[in-house]
Design a protein around this motif. Sequence first.
Motif, PDB file in Angstrom:
ATOM      1  N   UNK A  90       0.839  -1.202   0.000  1.00 28.55           N
ATOM      2  CA  UNK A  90       0.000   0.000   0.000  1.00 28.55           C
ATOM      3  C   UNK A  90       0.875   1.255   0.000  1.00 28.55           C
ATOM      4  N   UNK A  91       1.901   1.280   0.845  1.00 26.46           N
ATOM      5  CA  UNK A  91       2.786   2.450   0.924  1.00 26.46           C
ATOM      6  C   UNK A  91       3.522   2.683  -0.396  1.00 26.46           C
ATOM      7  N   UNK A  92       3.998   1.615  -1.009  1.00 26.87           N
ATOM      8  CA  UNK A  92       4.726   1.738  -2.276  1.00 26.87           C
ATOM      9  C   UNK A  92       3.811   2.308  -3.367  1.00 26.87           C
ATOM     10  N   UNK A  93       2.549   1.910  -3.357  1.00 28.62           N
ATOM     11  CA  UNK A  93       1.621   2.378  -4.391  1.00 28.62           C
ATOM     12  C   UNK A  93       1.001   3.746  -4.094  1.00 28.62           C
ATOM     13  N   UNK A  94       1.058   4.193  -2.853  1.00 26.19           N
ATOM     14  CA  UNK A  94       0.386   5.446  -2.471  1.00 26.19           C
ATOM     15  C   UNK A  94       1.339   6.455  -1.824  1.00 26.19           C
ATOM     16  N   UNK A  95       2.637   6.310  -2.028  1.00 24.73           N
ATOM     17  CA  UNK A  95       3.596   7.174  -1.340  1.00 24.73           C
ATOM     18  C   UNK A  95       3.428   8.653  -1.686  1.00 24.73           C
ATOM     19  N   UNK A  96       2.859   8.953  -2.849  1.00 21.43           N
ATOM     20  CA  UNK A  96       2.684  10.357  -3.268  1.00 21.43           C
ATOM     21  C   UNK A  96       1.565  11.050  -2.492  1.00 21.43           C
ATOM     22  N   UNK A  97       0.651  10.251  -1.941  1.00 17.07           N
ATOM     23  CA  UNK A  97      -0.524  10.812  -1.271  1.00 17.07           C
ATOM     24  C   UNK A  97      -0.200  11.231   0.157  1.00 17.07           C
ATOM     25  N   UNK A  98      -1.012  12.128   0.657  1.00 22.09           N
ATOM     26  CA  UNK A  98      -0.890  12.497   2.063  1.00 22.09           C
ATOM     27  C   UNK A  98      -1.535  11.371   2.868  1.00 22.09           C
ATOM     28  N   UNK A  99      -0.724  10.621   3.598  1.00 19.65           N
ATOM     29  CA  UNK A  99      -1.220   9.466   4.334  1.00 19.65           C
ATOM     30  C   UNK A  99      -1.039   9.667   5.833  1.00 19.65           C
ATOM     31  N   UNK A 100      -2.056   9.305   6.564  1.00 14.86           N
ATOM     32  CA  UNK A 100      -1.940   9.251   8.024  1.00 14.86           C
ATOM     33  C   UNK A 100      -2.137   7.794   8.429  1.00 14.86           C
ATOM     34  N   UNK A 101      -1.739   7.457   9.626  1.00  7.41           N
ATOM     35  CA  UNK A 101      -1.817   6.073  10.098  1.00  7.41           C
ATOM     36  C   UNK A 101      -3.225   5.502   9.951  1.00  7.41           C
ATOM     37  N   UNK A 102      -4.246   6.323  10.191  1.00  3.43           N
ATOM     38  CA  UNK A 102      -5.633   5.853  10.087  1.00  3.43           C
ATOM     39  C   UNK A 102      -5.950   5.389   8.665  1.00  3.43           C
ATOM     40  N   UNK A 103      -5.438   6.093   7.645  1.00  2.29           N
ATOM     41  CA  UNK A 103      -5.674   5.692   6.246  1.00  2.29           C
ATOM     42  C   UNK A 103      -5.094   4.303   5.990  1.00  2.29           C
ATOM     43  N   UNK A 104      -3.889   4.093   6.461  1.00  2.56           N
ATOM     44  CA  UNK A 104      -3.202   2.818   6.246  1.00  2.56           C
ATOM     45  C   UNK A 104      -3.938   1.705   6.999  1.00  2.56           C
ATOM     46  N   UNK A 105      -4.305   1.990   8.240  1.00  2.00           N
ATOM     47  CA  UNK A 105      -5.026   1.014   9.062  1.00  2.00           C
ATOM     48  C   UNK A 105      -6.366   0.660   8.425  1.00  2.00           C
ATOM     49  N   UNK A 106      -7.069   1.659   7.906  1.00  3.70           N
ATOM     50  CA  UNK A 106      -8.354   1.407   7.241  1.00  3.70           C
ATOM     51  C   UNK A 106      -8.154   0.498   6.036  1.00  3.70           C
ATOM     52  N   UNK A 107      -7.085   0.716   5.298  1.00  6.15           N
ATOM     53  CA  UNK A 107      -6.831  -0.089   4.098  1.00  6.15           C
ATOM     54  C   UNK A 107      -6.630  -1.565   4.440  1.00  6.15           C
ATOM     55  N   UNK A 108      -5.913  -1.840   5.527  1.00  5.61           N
ATOM     56  CA  UNK A 108      -5.641  -3.241   5.880  1.00  5.61           C
ATOM     57  C   UNK A 108      -6.641  -3.813   6.877  1.00  5.61           C
ATOM     58  N   UNK A 109      -7.570  -2.976   7.356  1.00  7.67           N
ATOM     59  CA  UNK A 109      -8.658  -3.468   8.189  1.00  7.67           C
ATOM     60  C   UNK A 109      -8.314  -3.748   9.640  1.00  7.67           C
ATOM     61  N   UNK A 110      -7.407  -2.967  10.205  1.00  8.12           N
ATOM     62  CA  UNK A 110      -7.074  -3.104  11.630  1.00  8.12           C
ATOM     63  C   UNK A 110      -7.051  -1.720  12.266  1.00  8.12           C
ATOM     64  N   UNK A 111      -6.944  -1.679  13.588  1.00  9.57           N
ATOM     65  CA  UNK A 111      -6.872  -0.381  14.264  1.00  9.57           C
ATOM     66  C   UNK A 111      -5.474   0.218  14.090  1.00  9.57           C
TER      67      UNK A 111
END
Length: 186
Positions: A90-111
């Motif tokens: 996910x990080x490799x494919x979305x590194x250009x975007x403004x990402x916060x931990x919640x976005x990443x957690x939502x993508x993988x389905x965990x807190x």
Amino acid sequence: MANIKLSFEEMWEKIIACDRKYDGLFFTAVKTTRIYCRPSCRSKKPKKINVEFYDEIQAVEKAGFRACKRCQPETDVSPSIRLVQNVVAFLVHHYRERLVLQDIADHVGVSPFYLERIFKQETSETPRTYLEKIRVDKAAYLLKSTELTNLEICYETGFQSSSNFYKAFRSLTQCSPSEYRKLNKE
């Protein structure tokens, strides 16, 4: 798989400690639920009298036990490794975007808390520092292979400010972007 010759008590201690070093060396089967787990499984521990241990996955399955959905002992890779692999992709494919931990957690389905803990446990870094490394790697490539300005590269690689870009770049490469470009121009 080699028989490791641990006593019942030793294996019991390993599952109580959730010791990952013993994953794959033996399996814990719970007679009351008919489920088997890895030694490192974080599920609620069964009563000692309801536990049997097996050295091989074929033996535990032949005895009629099914795999735990949480620790997935039937797979070669632990669920935490799979989670980290999904986060890295996910990080490799979305590194250009403004990402916060919640976005990443939502993508993988965990807190976010669970994600940060597991990611750090498996990689010794946080998702944020890992993302920063990806961005700096991309920036280094662009510095070597394009004529983009440092500021254009900063935003192209997902940094939100030039000061963060310069700080992260220097921290990981021990030089400024301009110095890096001079040293590595193709």
